[in-house]
Design an enzyme around this catalytic site. Structure first.
Site, PDB file in Angstrom:
ATOM      1  N   LYS A 180      -7.627   5.912 -19.975  1.00 34.69           N
ATOM      2  CA  LYS A 180      -7.854   6.397 -21.331  1.00 34.69           C
ATOM      3  C   LYS A 180      -6.591   6.180 -22.186  1.00 34.69           C
ATOM      4  O   LYS A 180      -6.295   5.061 -22.536  1.00 34.69           O
ATOM      5  CB  LYS A 180      -8.307   7.853 -21.279  1.00 34.69           C
ATOM      6  N   ARG A 183       0.862  -1.197   0.000  1.00 34.02           N
ATOM      7  CA  ARG A 183       0.000   0.000   0.000  1.00 34.02           C
ATOM      8  C   ARG A 183       0.892   1.239   0.000  1.00 34.02           C
ATOM      9  O   ARG A 183       0.627   2.220  -0.685  1.00 34.02           O
ATOM     10  CB  ARG A 183      -0.970  -0.016   1.195  1.00 34.02           C
ATOM     11  N   ASP A 218      -6.587  18.390 -14.802  1.00 34.57           N
ATOM     12  CA  ASP A 218      -6.903  17.049 -15.288  1.00 34.57           C
ATOM     13  C   ASP A 218      -6.394  16.998 -16.728  1.00 34.57           C
ATOM     14  O   ASP A 218      -6.939  17.661 -17.612  1.00 34.57           O
ATOM     15  CB  ASP A 218      -8.416  16.824 -15.214  1.00 34.57           C
ATOM     16  N   TYR A 226     -15.099  17.092 -15.892  1.00 33.89           N
ATOM     17  CA  TYR A 226     -15.589  15.714 -16.021  1.00 33.89           C
ATOM     18  C   TYR A 226     -16.691  15.478 -14.981  1.00 33.89           C
ATOM     19  O   TYR A 226     -16.526  15.828 -13.799  1.00 33.89           O
ATOM     20  CB  TYR A 226     -14.413  14.761 -15.785  1.00 33.89           C
TER      21      TYR A 226
HETATM   22  C1  LIG Z   1     -12.487   9.069 -17.406  1.00 32.87           C
HETATM   23  C2  LIG Z   1     -12.125  10.380 -16.845  1.00 32.87           C
HETATM   24  C3  LIG Z   1     -11.953  10.558 -15.469  1.00 32.87           C
HETATM   25  C4  LIG Z   1     -12.233   9.454 -14.463  1.00 32.87           C
HETATM   26  O1  LIG Z   1     -11.347   8.404 -14.584  1.00 32.87           O
HETATM   27  P1  LIG Z   1     -11.697   6.865 -14.255  1.00 32.87           P
HETATM   28  O2  LIG Z   1     -10.446   6.178 -14.606  1.00 32.87           O
HETATM   29  O3  LIG Z   1     -12.875   6.500 -15.084  1.00 32.87           O
HETATM   30  O4  LIG Z   1     -12.029   6.807 -12.800  1.00 32.87           O
HETATM   31  C5  LIG Z   1     -11.525  11.799 -15.022  1.00 32.87           C
HETATM   32  N1  LIG Z   1     -11.319  12.823 -15.878  1.00 32.87           N
HETATM   33  C6  LIG Z   1     -11.487  12.689 -17.205  1.00 32.87           C
HETATM   34  C7  LIG Z   1     -11.238  13.857 -18.097  1.00 32.87           C
HETATM   35  C8  LIG Z   1     -11.890  11.471 -17.730  1.00 32.87           C
HETATM   36  O5  LIG Z   1     -12.075  11.351 -19.054  1.00 32.87           O
END
Ligand SMILES: *Cc1c(COP(=O)(O)O)cnc(C)c1O
Length: 377
Positions: free
Chosen positions: A194, A45, A169, A97
């Site tokens: 992604k 962890r 982000d 998001y």
């Molecule tokens: C998908 C996404 C998230 C969340 O991520 P997860 O891996 O689905 O928890 C956050 N910000 C953006 C811009 C995203 O496309």
């Protein structure tokens, strides 16, 4: 080294054996030689060698000092938000998001953290939303799904002027195309689900920071709250990173081909694509990023027609997510943005007929042929 090379050679594999791929250390605990041993690995962890290799590689690629890997993008963002306390206030982009605003409003709101959402293309609007309780600004650029562009350096400068942290982000660009730390941002967050994973087979999140004290605080939160990424999934991201550059180049070329084709179709009422010079954020985007990414959003003008179109695509996968090797299409209104209040959705252009396409790495002719047959009623 250039970024393309760092993607391949930044993680050196295993010096002990010469293996060019970092091993998967599938261990929860590590033998300690004395009681209270300092340094090295103790319990996964806190730190695991495979996860550590990924965290180092991500820090290198983003130009940070330290990275932290989590079990999802939301776990990563939630860990960042745990840097704050009851009574604190966050100002975020209204195009954030949906999952990020959901955790802010409906989870952390219960613990006394509050957030305001404003138009991040307007610095005066951000400044007006800052209160004495504000601690951070959250940027997301280009935004999902209508690709609105925020001036990262200007927002980071405003944050610092007011003694706030700037959080970005960077999911839509990845470090291959945009490096917010170099533009003054303090904390970069990724949904590695992604582009970084890139094959629609792993859920993960990463945080990267430059400042040593912030890194200590984040490591404390990561170990204390425990939403860490496992060694197998860390390895999948290490593998994904090696092809990030070639995948994103191909995805961008396909996105351009699709956007240009869609532009000539009478069924398409509006297109959002960063590569078009008449996109309102085009110039600003190319001052702070070196590519369009792979997203093309388009409005078919009628909700039923849009739903019919999405049920007729065959090659293009109807589904949530983006950034994978396969072309993905979705209806943000009820899918990615289903949890966003309707008024905010309409402000960002998310109508009942808006479709988001994430171009994959297939041959562009096949993607276009599929879109063409699906447009036929
Ligand atoms: C998908 C996404 C998230 C969340 O991520 P997860 O891996 O689905 O928890 C956050 N910000 C953006 C811009 C995203 O496309």
């Amino acid at each position: 080294m250039k970024l393309e090379t760092l993607l391949v050679h930044g993680d050196e594999g295993d010096p002990a054996t010469g293996a060019v791929s970092t091993p998967i250390y599938q261990a929860s605990t590590f033998r300690q030689h004395t009681v209270g041993q300092q340094g090295g690995y103790q319990y996964s962890r806190g730190s695991n060698p495979t996860r550590h290799a990924l965290e180092e590689q991500m820090a290198l690629l983003e130009g940070g000092s330290r990275g932290f890997a989590f079990a999802s993008g939301m776990a990563a963002m939630t860990a960042v938000l745990h840097l704050f306390k009851a009574g604190d206030h966050i100002v975020a982009s209204q195009n954030l998001y949906g999952g990020t605003s959901r955790v802010l409003d409906r989870v952390l709101g219960r613990f006394g953290l509050s957030a305001s959402y404003v138009e991040f293309r307007d610095l005066a609007e951000i400044a007006a939303a800052i209160t004495p309780a504000t601690r951070a600004l959250i940027i997301e650029t280009p935004s999902n799904p209508t690709l609105m562009v925020t001036d990262i350096a200007a927002v980071a400068a405003l944050a610092h002027e007011r003694g706030l942290l700037a959080i970005a982000d960077n999911t839509f660009m990845s470090p291959y195309l945009q490096q917010p730390l170099s533009l003054g941002v303090d904390i970069v967050v990724h949904s590695a689900t992604k582009f970084i994973g890139g094959h629609s087979d792993v859920l993960a999140g990463v945080v990267v920071v430059k400042d040593g004290k912030l890194a200590e605080e984040l490591h404390f939160v990561q170990n204390a709250t425990g939403g860490v990424l496992g060694p197998q999934d860390s390895w999948l991201l290490l593998r994904g990173l090696k092809t990030l550059g070639v995948r994103m180049d191909r995805q961008a070329a396909n996105a351009r081909a699709v956007a240009e084709w869609l532009r000539g179709r009478h069924e398409v009422h509006k297109i959002y694509y960063l590569g078009f010079a008449d996109h309102p954020g085009h110039d600003l985007h190319f001052r702070q990023a070196r590519g369009t990414g792979n997203v093309v959003s388009f409005d078919l003008g009628d909700g039923d027609f849009a739903r019919g179109f999405l049920s007729r695509t065959k090659l293009c996968v109807l589904g949530d997510s983006l950034g994978g090797v396969e072309t993905l299409v979705n209806l943000p209104d009820v899918m990615s943005h289903g949890s966003v209040p309707s008024a905010r959705k309409l402000r960002m252009g998310v109508t009942t007929s808006l479709i988001r396409l994430s171009a994959g790495i297939e041959h562009p002719d096949d993607i276009i042929a599929d879109l063409e047959q699906a447009l036929k009623q």
